[in-house]
Design a protein around this motif. Structure first.
Motif, mmCIF file in Angstrom:
data_model
loop_
_atom_site.group_PDB
_atom_site.id
_atom_site.type_symbol
_atom_site.label_atom_id
_atom_site.label_comp_id
_atom_site.label_asym_id
_atom_site.label_seq_id
_atom_site.Cartn_x
_atom_site.Cartn_y
_atom_site.Cartn_z
ATOM 1 N N ASN A 1 0.859 -1.180 0.000
ATOM 2 C CA ASN A 1 0.000 0.000 0.000
ATOM 3 C C ASN A 1 0.900 1.237 0.000
ATOM 4 O OD1 ASN A 1 -1.383 2.288 1.550
ATOM 5 N ND2 ASN A 1 -3.119 0.920 1.177
ATOM 6 N N ALA A 2 0.792 2.062 -1.015
ATOM 7 C CA ALA A 2 1.725 3.186 -1.193
ATOM 8 C C ALA A 2 1.723 4.134 0.004
ATOM 9 C CB ALA A 2 1.369 3.956 -2.469
ATOM 10 N N VAL A 3 0.541 4.396 0.569
ATOM 11 C CA VAL A 3 0.438 5.350 1.676
ATOM 12 C C VAL A 3 1.130 4.802 2.928
ATOM 13 C CG1 VAL A 3 -1.171 6.546 3.207
ATOM 14 C CG2 VAL A 3 -1.684 6.367 0.769
ATOM 15 N N ILE A 4 0.806 3.555 3.300
ATOM 16 C CA ILE A 4 1.386 2.963 4.506
ATOM 17 C C ILE A 4 2.872 2.691 4.303
ATOM 18 C CG2 ILE A 4 1.211 1.117 6.208
ATOM 19 C CD1 ILE A 4 -1.244 2.913 6.106
ATOM 20 N N SER A 5 3.237 2.237 3.124
ATOM 21 C CA SER A 5 4.642 1.948 2.823
ATOM 22 C C SER A 5 5.502 3.201 2.958
ATOM 23 C CB SER A 5 4.761 1.377 1.402
ATOM 24 O OG SER A 5 6.106 1.151 1.069
ATOM 25 N N ASN A 6 5.004 4.327 2.493
ATOM 26 C CA ASN A 6 5.745 5.597 2.621
ATOM 27 C C ASN A 6 5.898 5.992 4.085
ATOM 28 O OD1 ASN A 6 6.262 6.013 -0.078
ATOM 29 N ND2 ASN A 6 4.370 7.164 -0.440
ATOM 30 N N PHE A 7 4.838 5.766 4.862
ATOM 31 C CA PHE A 7 4.922 6.062 6.294
ATOM 32 C C PHE A 7 6.011 5.208 6.952
ATOM 33 C CE2 PHE A 7 3.863 4.619 10.586
ATOM 34 C CZ PHE A 7 3.833 5.820 11.271
ATOM 35 N N VAL A 8 6.000 3.900 6.672
ATOM 36 C CA VAL A 8 6.979 2.979 7.266
ATOM 37 C C VAL A 8 8.400 3.388 6.889
ATOM 38 C CG1 VAL A 8 7.829 0.589 7.232
ATOM 39 C CG2 VAL A 8 5.367 1.035 7.385
ATOM 40 N N LYS A 9 8.583 3.696 5.610
ATOM 41 C CA LYS A 9 9.926 4.072 5.135
ATOM 42 C C LYS A 9 10.393 5.381 5.772
ATOM 43 C CE LYS A 9 12.597 4.853 0.915
ATOM 44 N NZ LYS A 9 12.566 4.942 -0.564
ATOM 45 N N ASP A 10 9.520 6.383 5.800
ATOM 46 C CA ASP A 10 9.899 7.683 6.383
ATOM 47 C C ASP A 10 10.152 7.569 7.885
ATOM 48 O OD1 ASP A 10 9.710 8.821 3.904
ATOM 49 O OD2 ASP A 10 7.797 9.834 4.256
ATOM 50 N N LEU A 11 9.301 6.824 8.572
ATOM 51 C CA LEU A 11 9.481 6.601 10.007
ATOM 52 C C LEU A 11 10.864 6.000 10.280
ATOM 53 C CD1 LEU A 11 8.412 6.219 12.968
ATOM 54 C CD2 LEU A 11 7.555 3.986 12.210
ATOM 55 N N MET A 12 11.200 4.987 9.500
ATOM 56 C CA MET A 12 12.451 4.265 9.723
ATOM 57 C C MET A 12 13.676 5.086 9.331
ATOM 58 S SD MET A 12 13.715 0.620 8.131
ATOM 59 C CE MET A 12 12.128 -0.149 8.331
ATOM 60 N N THR A 13 13.661 5.654 8.133
ATOM 61 C CA THR A 13 14.879 6.270 7.594
ATOM 62 C C THR A 13 15.050 7.737 7.998
ATOM 63 O OG1 THR A 13 13.754 6.850 5.527
ATOM 64 C CG2 THR A 13 14.879 4.715 5.608
ATOM 65 N N LYS A 14 13.934 8.452 8.211
ATOM 66 C CA LYS A 14 14.032 9.891 8.482
ATOM 67 C C LYS A 14 13.942 10.233 9.970
ATOM 68 C CE LYS A 14 12.241 11.289 3.961
ATOM 69 N NZ LYS A 14 11.161 12.007 3.236
ATOM 70 N N GLU A 15 13.453 9.286 10.763
ATOM 71 C CA GLU A 15 13.301 9.586 12.192
ATOM 72 C C GLU A 15 14.084 8.610 13.071
ATOM 73 O OE1 GLU A 15 8.934 11.795 11.811
ATOM 74 O OE2 GLU A 15 9.121 10.025 13.062
ATOM 75 N N ILE A 16 13.745 7.318 13.017
ATOM 76 C CA ILE A 16 14.404 6.355 13.907
ATOM 77 C C ILE A 16 15.898 6.253 13.602
ATOM 78 C CG2 ILE A 16 14.513 3.942 14.642
ATOM 79 C CD1 ILE A 16 11.492 3.765 14.207
ATOM 80 N N ALA A 17 16.257 6.097 12.330
ATOM 81 C CA ALA A 17 17.674 5.923 11.957
ATOM 82 C C ALA A 17 18.514 7.139 12.345
ATOM 83 C CB ALA A 17 17.796 5.661 10.454
#
Length: 503
Positions: free
Chosen positions: A321-337
């Motif tokens: 799902n493009a919307v959820i997938s973008n959230f997961v990616k941004d959460l991981m790479t732009k915030e947690i990492a």
């Protein structure tokens, strides 16, 4: 045709990697406590791979703690099993089938304890590995003269004492012991329990000195999703493709990591590590624990309610799902990492994040969000709170995706009823279980307070988070706004930005 030593010659080439010549003559070098799929899919796989490359040249004696189960299948198949590896690597599909031949034989601790102790007399035996579940590494009153002792530490101590006697306390006969149980500092905890048991059993000081000086208990971290045996329909399709039946057939993802804390001397014994970059032997494995805990487990936890309340059942479905997938990616790479509470190059975090995203997209793994929600509160405290605090400290800003993930979690924890001590939430007219020891607390908060007060109470409760999350500038306000939007408009509309506060 059933997979066994005698049917290998009849297996058609091309579909599966067969067993190389000479494997069955290799000496037994490893004692393994446990027959579970994680051991088959990770340590046993690495040892098999090393044997194929002529590196380690040793096989495994497996100790089963219980009779029955897979024991008969191992005997019928001469310890052979097929590992079917499926998934993505660098965004590309990977599919391979390997007949693993690392296991020499399987002994029942209950019925063949004498044969297990006889392995202690084998001078080639160098390594002990285990996966006895997390409760396996616990101190219980245990008599090592029992046949067998009750606990895993008791069995291990009995084996080491037998080895000490067999080789008259030789410095050269100590073992490298690598537990893979998923608890922090597993090696050191196991060592402490074994030493305490030695004292409780009144064993002589010379043995205890040998145990401490000449045996090496290594902390280790394993990371690979090994679902194990496929369902009946998938198993039938695989067996038709392979041309034989296999009651031990094991599914695994591509990614693999076995990080072991040790020095060069330990690495020389664990020589199978040279066969695969997934085995890492290093003096400190903390960085691997942090990367897994924050980027894989932490992302899972903060994405869980977001996906579930958007009507998405599995991790793979979320990544489609493009919307959820973008959230997961941004959460991981732009915030947690960017806020892992451990000093490491950001490139390492981003590289690991890329591998995690491949794993989340794996079409062969069905990982349901409702299962990931188990013990939700304690997981968020352990995996995310320190990251959240560090982000706020480093960037003087509220991490938008973390705030949204927290809001979704609070809504997920909004129980509507309690039955037989289980609390239930409701999504789209269907009840779902809230399998969290704190479920009753959240039920009372939602029941007795308006939204803003409930959110403030839940975030400020330091008994949940070991800190007051409402003290993070702007965090409680953002979470409250998100909670109100989710309750009014629904999770998916919030995700799509289709609510007034997000326009």
């Amino acid at each position: 045709m059933t997979l066994s030593k005698f049917t290998l010659k009849n297996i058609q080439p091309g579909k599966v990697e067969n067993v190389p010549a000479g494997i069955f003559e290799l000496p037994e070098k490893v004692l393994q406590f446990g027959t579970g799929v994680l051991l088959r899919g990770l340590p046993d796989y690495f040892i098999d791979k090393a044997n194929r490359q002529g590196i380690f040249n040793g096989r495994i004696v497996v100790v089963k703690s219980t009779s029955g189960g897979d024991g008969a299948a191992f005997e019928k198949q001469d310890g052979l099993y097929t590992l079917c590896i499926r998934g993505l690597e660098d965004g590309k599909a990977v599919s391979s089938n390997i007949i693993c031949s690392a296991i020499s034989r399987v002994l029942s601790a209950k019925e063949e304890w004498g044969a297990v102790l006889k392995c202690a007399h084998n001078p080639d035996m160098q390594i002990i590995i285990s996966n006895t579940t997390e409760v396996g590494i616990e101190l219980v009153q245990d008599d090592i003269l029992h046949h067998p002792p009750v606990s895993y530490p008791g069995k291990l101590l009995a084996f080491l004492y037998e080895r000490y006697k067999a080789f008259a306390g030789s410095h050269q006969c100590g073992m490298v012991i690598v537990p893979t149980e998923l608890i922090s500092d597993n090696g050191k905890k196991l060592e402490a329990i074994v030493l305490e048991l030695a004292h409780l059993n009144g064993l002589e000081e010379n043995f205890i000195e040998w145990l401490e000086k000449h045996n090496h208990f290594c902390n280790s971290l394993v990371d690979r999703i090994v679902p194990g045996k496929p369902d009946a329909a998938a198993k039938k399709i695989l067996e038709e493709e392979l041309g034989y039946t296999d009651d031990l057939i094991t599914m695994s993802e591509v990614y693999s990591l076995w990080a072991i804390e040790g020095n060069d001397a330990i690495a020389s014994v664990l020589s199978f590590a040279a066969a695969d970059k997934g085995v890492v032997i290093t003096p400190d494995i903390h960085v691997f624990k942090e990367l897994k805990l924050r980027l894989l487990n932490g992302t899972h936890s903060l994405s869980c309610a977001v996906a579930f309340l958007s009507g998405i059942v599995s991790v793979k479905e979320a990544m489609d799902n493009a919307v959820i997938s973008n959230f997961v990616k941004d959460l991981m790479t732009k915030e947690i990492a960017k806020a892992i509470p451990y000093e490491l190059p950001e490139k390492d975090a981003q590289d690991f994040a890329g591998k995690v995203l491949d794993r989340f997209r794996n079409p062969s793994i069905e990982h349901h969000w409702i299962n990931i929600s188990l013990n939700y509160t304690s997981k968020l405290e352990m995996r995310i709170v320190q990251v959240l605090l560090r982000y706020a400290e480093l960037y003087k800003a509220v991490p938008e995706n973390m705030a949204l993930g927290f809001a979704a979690y609070l809504v997920f924890m909004k129980a509507v009823k309690e039955e037989n001590n289980v609390y239930y939430g409701n999504f789209n007219g269907a009840d779902y279980p809230i399998k969290d020891p704190k479920g009753g607390y959240f039920y009372e908060q939602w029941k007795n307070h308006p939204v803003q007060q409930a959110v403030k109470n839940m975030l400020s409760n330091s008994s949940l988070w070991n800190t007051d999350l409402s003290a993070i500038p702007g965090f409680a306000e953002k979470v409250t706004e998100n909670v109100e939007d989710i309750l009014q408009y629904g999770m998916m509309d919030v995700m799509k930005g289709a609510v007034p506060s997000l326009k």
